[in-house]
Design an enzyme around this catalytic site. Sequence first.
Site, PDB file in Angstrom:
ATOM      1  N   LYS A  50       0.847  -1.204   0.000  1.00 17.83           N
ATOM      2  CA  LYS A  50       0.000   0.000   0.000  1.00 17.83           C
ATOM      3  C   LYS A  50       0.880   1.251   0.000  1.00 17.83           C
ATOM      4  O   LYS A  50       0.604   2.217  -0.712  1.00 17.83           O
ATOM      5  CB  LYS A  50      -0.931  -0.008   1.223  1.00 17.83           C
ATOM      6  CG  LYS A  50      -2.079  -0.991   1.067  1.00 17.83           C
ATOM      7  CD  LYS A  50      -2.846  -1.237   2.352  1.00 17.83           C
ATOM      8  CE  LYS A  50      -3.853  -2.360   2.127  1.00 17.83           C
ATOM      9  NZ  LYS A  50      -4.477  -2.851   3.365  1.00 17.83           N
ATOM     10  N   GLN A  94      -4.810  -1.381   9.541  1.00 18.95           N
ATOM     11  CA  GLN A  94      -4.713  -2.724   8.962  1.00 18.95           C
ATOM     12  C   GLN A  94      -5.307  -3.760   9.922  1.00 18.95           C
ATOM     13  O   GLN A  94      -4.964  -3.790  11.108  1.00 18.95           O
ATOM     14  CB  GLN A  94      -3.233  -3.054   8.670  1.00 18.95           C
ATOM     15  CG  GLN A  94      -3.008  -4.383   7.993  1.00 18.95           C
ATOM     16  CD  GLN A  94      -3.595  -4.442   6.577  1.00 18.95           C
ATOM     17  OE1 GLN A  94      -3.417  -3.533   5.781  1.00 18.95           O
ATOM     18  NE2 GLN A  94      -4.297  -5.526   6.276  1.00 18.95           N
ATOM     19  N   ASP A 117     -11.197   2.807   3.974  1.00 15.37           N
ATOM     20  CA  ASP A 117     -11.534   1.380   3.909  1.00 15.37           C
ATOM     21  C   ASP A 117     -13.051   1.180   3.856  1.00 15.37           C
ATOM     22  O   ASP A 117     -13.517   0.084   3.551  1.00 15.37           O
ATOM     23  CB  ASP A 117     -10.976   0.656   5.149  1.00 15.37           C
ATOM     24  CG  ASP A 117      -9.854  -0.306   4.805  1.00 15.37           C
ATOM     25  OD1 ASP A 117      -9.688  -0.628   3.607  1.00 15.37           O
ATOM     26  OD2 ASP A 117      -9.149  -0.748   5.733  1.00 15.37           O
TER      27      ASP A 117
END
Length: 285
Positions: A50, A94, A117
């Site tokens: 990422k 994460q 997200d």
Amino acid sequence: MTARIIDGKTIAANLRADVGRDVAGLPFQPGLAVVLVGEDPASAVYVRNKHKATLEAGMASFEHRLAATTSEADLLALVAKLNADDKVDGILVQLPLPKHIDATKVLDAIDPAKDVDGFHAVNAGLLASGRPGLVPCTPAGCMRLIASLGQDIAGKHAVLVGRSNIVGKPMAHLLLAADCTVTVAHSKTANLSALCRKADILVAAVGRPEMVKGDWIKPGAIVIDVGINRVATADGKGRLVGDVDYEAALPIAGAITSVPGGVGPMTIACLLANTLMAAKARRGA
Ligand code: NDP
């Protein structure tokens, strides 16, 4: 007949290039903050990828690596700091988080406008009620893969295997918004194979290697394989397979994604697209 292979790698590369071009024309630099707690090896790889992709798109990348022993309070304090940081347009924590941290509490602490997200309850609610918001990256990527086929999917029967908050449920809402008739299957679903055989669009997001067999697939169906499973090989290196028995599905499906090279690359590309969208919305561009 052999299925058309939906080339996620190329579609993702094109999307990343589009995002990069758009970023280059902005009067500001969008920024993405990624928070990793602990040393889970798979998560570390995702975070590294990422970071690299964010820089390649011309955005600023802020990495925060915290020890596995970090307290929930300290993580919440970092999220609050990132919420208030004007250079940060997107925040990604994460998953999975260590067991002593309540992941829902942390995700809901992220400013919904920076929730790239799309896991915050506000964004989940907007999606469920058919309103614009930040959409989870993996299902958003799956929709782009389906769209790449250029087929009219209105009225098609879509069957999703898996009902997680990060894939199955948001995917169901996206397919509903695209006028599909949607069935969501899970571990308690009866006659799963017969149900799958009725699917014009079959999305497998289970986490069980090659569970969906060739004879579960309706001839000509669009098959989107979200699963990423590492299976043992004789050389000890292991290899990645999806939730669909790819070789068996190939002569039956109309179009199919491979693992790797299908959904996986789309997730990061859609994260960049979400960060760009969040940056433009927050800065009024
Ligand atoms: P979860 O474990 O959160 O959810 C799995 C779902 O599958 C659950 O709804 C579960 O049902 C269902 N399920 C489990 N066993 C069966 C079964 N035998 N029959 C029918 N349904 C079953 O997984 P995720 O949604 O997070 O991920 C799914 C897969 O996708 C994993 O392989 C993951 O690695 C991969 N993934 C890939 C991404 C990418 O970028 N390509 C991103 C995210 C995930 P129940 O709810 O009843 O327990």
